[in-house]
Design an enzyme around this catalytic site. Structure first.
Site, PDB file in Angstrom:
ATOM      1  N   ASP A 176       0.884   4.905  62.169  1.00 13.61           N
ATOM      2  CA  ASP A 176       0.198   6.145  61.802  1.00 13.61           C
ATOM      3  C   ASP A 176      -0.516   5.947  60.467  1.00 13.61           C
ATOM      4  O   ASP A 176      -0.606   4.821  59.945  1.00 13.61           O
ATOM      5  CB  ASP A 176       1.150   7.358  61.831  1.00 13.61           C
TER       6      ASP A 176
ATOM      7  N   CYS B  74       5.551   3.631  60.921  1.00 10.60           N
ATOM      8  CA  CYS B  74       5.128   4.944  60.406  1.00 10.60           C
ATOM      9  C   CYS B  74       5.758   5.067  59.015  1.00 10.60           C
ATOM     10  O   CYS B  74       6.121   4.050  58.416  1.00 10.60           O
ATOM     11  CB  CYS B  74       5.487   6.086  61.364  1.00 10.60           C
ATOM     12  N   GLY B  75       5.892   6.255  58.488  1.00  9.31           N
ATOM     13  CA  GLY B  75       6.410   6.390  57.132  1.00  9.31           C
ATOM     14  C   GLY B  75       7.840   5.872  57.011  1.00  9.31           C
ATOM     15  O   GLY B  75       8.163   5.069  56.139  1.00  9.31           O
ATOM     16  N   THR B  76       8.699   6.362  57.903  1.00  6.04           N
ATOM     17  CA  THR B  76      10.102   5.930  57.905  1.00  6.04           C
ATOM     18  C   THR B  76      10.415   4.968  59.042  1.00  6.04           C
ATOM     19  O   THR B  76      11.447   4.299  59.013  1.00  6.04           O
ATOM     20  CB  THR B  76      11.027   7.150  58.107  1.00  6.04           C
ATOM     21  N   GLY B  77       9.584   4.984  60.066  1.00  3.20           N
ATOM     22  CA  GLY B  77       9.870   4.230  61.295  1.00  3.20           C
ATOM     23  C   GLY B  77      10.626   5.069  62.321  1.00  3.20           C
ATOM     24  O   GLY B  77      10.773   4.666  63.477  1.00  3.20           O
TER      25      GLY B  77
ATOM     26  N   GLY C  23      10.086   8.406  63.689  1.00  4.67           N
ATOM     27  CA  GLY C  23       9.353   9.099  64.754  1.00  4.67           C
ATOM     28  C   GLY C  23       8.708   8.148  65.739  1.00  4.67           C
ATOM     29  O   GLY C  23       8.739   8.371  66.958  1.00  4.67           O
TER      30      GLY C  23
ATOM     31  N   HIS D 265      21.384  -9.748  70.552  1.00  7.49           N
ATOM     32  CA  HIS D 265      22.365  -8.960  71.313  1.00  7.49           C
ATOM     33  C   HIS D 265      21.740  -7.858  72.148  1.00  7.49           C
ATOM     34  O   HIS D 265      22.311  -7.460  73.164  1.00  7.49           O
ATOM     35  CB  HIS D 265      23.373  -8.305  70.360  1.00  7.49           C
TER      36      HIS D 265
ATOM     37  N   HIS E 239      25.941  -9.571  76.762  1.00  5.42           N
ATOM     38  CA  HIS E 239      24.935  -8.635  76.239  1.00  5.42           C
ATOM     39  C   HIS E 239      24.047  -8.111  77.367  1.00  5.42           C
ATOM     40  O   HIS E 239      23.620  -6.965  77.347  1.00  5.42           O
ATOM     41  CB  HIS E 239      24.094  -9.319  75.159  1.00  5.42           C
TER      42      HIS E 239
HETATM   43  C1  RB5 Z   1       4.216  11.355  58.219  1.00  5.35           C
HETATM   44  O1  RB5 Z   1       4.218  12.165  57.080  1.00  5.35           O
HETATM   45  C2  RB5 Z   1       5.638  10.952  58.558  1.00  5.35           C
HETATM   46  O2  RB5 Z   1       6.366  12.059  58.986  1.00  5.35           O
HETATM   47  C3  RB5 Z   1       5.654   9.860  59.601  1.00  5.35           C
HETATM   48  O3  RB5 Z   1       4.930   8.765  59.121  1.00  5.35           O
HETATM   49  C4  RB5 Z   1       7.008   9.298  59.966  1.00  5.35           C
HETATM   50  O4  RB5 Z   1       7.734   8.952  58.838  1.00  5.35           O
HETATM   51  C5  RB5 Z   1       7.792  10.080  60.938  1.00  5.35           C
HETATM   52  O5  RB5 Z   1       8.879   9.691  61.377  1.00  5.35           O
END
Ligand code: RB5
Length: 148
Positions: free
Chosen positions: A8, A65-68, A70, A98, A133
């Site tokens: 994203d 993405c920001g955190t991975g 979503g 595994h 596995h």
């Molecule tokens: C975008 O602001 C953020 O929500 C998206 O990149 C991600 O981290 C969602 O899981």
């Protein structure tokens, strides 16, 4: 290997770094977008990469993405996808050995360029060990079948 990559708006710069790293390693990179830093919806890109992998157009996929979170949730909705979110190399390696992960996700707001490269290298350098596995993965796959 053919590797599909998607992200994203938070991860345009890290996607470029990782794509170059993959190309330097001799891999073919399929860029599924986005290349824009304008706010967008990560499921669009998570789904694109997941479909490339599930259809066999790509051998493996990478999602950022920001955190991975979503983008990995999204990929795991597609049948046959085993997407893992890793913030360090150890779990990335084990997820291949595994769990036969076929998509690696990480967060551009969590890991820096160099750590991300190390995670990718650990993941690509490992291979599935099968045996017990595989039995466990078969049980998971059974849950995807209609009526369980
Ligand atoms: C975008 O602001 C953020 O929500 C998206 O990149 C991600 O981290 C969602 O899981």
């Amino acid at each position: 290997m053919k590797i599909a990559i998607g992200n994203d708006h938070t991860a345009v710069s890290l996607k470029k770094v990782i794509s170059e790293h993959l190309a330097q390693g001799g891999h073919e990179v399929l860029n599924m977008g986005t290349d824009s830093t304008e706010s967008c919806d990560y499921p669009i890109y998570g789904e694109k990469v997941a479909l490339e992998v599930s259809s066999g157009q790509a051998d493996l996929g990478i999602l950022i993405c920001g955190t991975g979170f979503g983008i990995s949730y999204t990929a795991n909705k597609v049948k046959g996808i085993r997407a893992v979110l890793c913030s360090e190399p150890y779990t990335a390696k084990l997820s291949r050995e595994h769990n036969d992960s076929n998509i690696l996700a990480f967060g551009a707001r969590v890991v820096g360029d160099e750590l991300a490269k190390m995670i990718v290298d650990a993941w690509l350098g490992a291979s599935f060990q099968g045996g017990r596995h595989q039995r466990r993965l078969d049980l998971i796959e059974k849950m995807e079948a209609p009526n369980g």
